[in-house]
Enzyme design. Sequence first.
Site: not given
Ligand SMILES: *Cc1c(COP(=O)(O)O)cnc(C)c1O
Length: 358
Positions: A251, A34
């Site tokens: 800054y 994702k």
């Molecule tokens: C993003 C996500 C994962 C992956 O999680 P990680 O901590 O990156 O391994 C797994 N399951 C769901 C439902 C998620 O939203």
Amino acid sequence: MSRPAIAHIRLDAFRHNYRVAKQAHAGKALAVIKANAYGHGAVHCAKAIEGEADGFAVACLEEALQLREAGIPEPILLLEGFFEAIELPEIVANDLWIVVHAQWQVEILFAAKLAKPLHVWLKMDSGMHRVGLPPDEYVQAYERLKNHKNVGKIVLMTHFANADNVSSNHTLQQIETFQNTTQGLSAEISLANSAAILGWKQAKCDWTRPGIMLYGADPLMKADAKLKPVMQLTSKIISISNVKQGESIGYGSIFTAERDTVVGVVACGYADGYPRSAVTGTPIAVDGKMTRLIGRVSMDMLFVDLTDIPNATIGSQVELWGNQVSANAVATSAGTIAYELFCNVKRAHFQYFDAANI
Ligand SMILES: *Cc1c(COP(=O)(O)O)cnc(C)c1O
């Protein structure tokens, strides 16, 4: 010469990490790609394990369609399912799997006219209290879905709130709630994210959902995970100056030289995704030697201490994170997590490498 900020992406390391994830629980593993594969490039990552991955998981239809358009044939799960009924025909047409995490989705699914039944991952809220059906509604929803013409196979799933904290018993409580509720249902199960794959053998299940570990960052911050970094973010020194003890730089003048200091300026800033919240002392490597960030990160540039790296010069290679500098260490120094660092990388040029057959 173009701007030297480069995100080098090692697809062979990504593939290696997928294999590590899959072997850890010996089940099937959905590679979570994702958010453009946590900023690494979803199509590139998917193609690196095409034919090998059991499937992919993304956040939404748009992300899945990008993979289908690139010719990725594997199963793709939408982790938040659909947001509106209007998405359903396209979900069916593209053979996507959906998470159902709320009662309103069940009702929309039942009211729809679908060309084919949908493969559903039914999500339980076993204690994270974000999304998912509460345990006391779960079995009834499962039975209704199972008997409905719009629903094909059902996988039972939940998600952990604290799997990265091995001293918390919350994960075991969530597993217990999940198991008690689903007792007697004969369906495949999906529990484990990366932290649970690496830290909780009790979360062993049919389908794991590794995300961050695929990109080489261990959410448990242990050094012994057999993961390889996938992204190396580099840039170059574009200016060097001598700053006298007592003078301040950048800054807000938040860094004052404790000694006469050789200050390098690196062409990388928060507009490239380097966290502005990173404090003086954050690790950084110049020409392979470890040193520290100093002063405030600006939009396009940041400062590095070159006092103990006398050979550093204009054009010296700087690693912001990757092989020598762990993304976890930078994230900790900036009060965030490696997930956010990776997702934020932009403007930097992306270069992809793949050592075939690894
Ligand atoms: C993003 C996500 C994962 C992956 O999680 P990680 O901590 O990156 O391994 C797994 N399951 C769901 C439902 C998620 O939203």
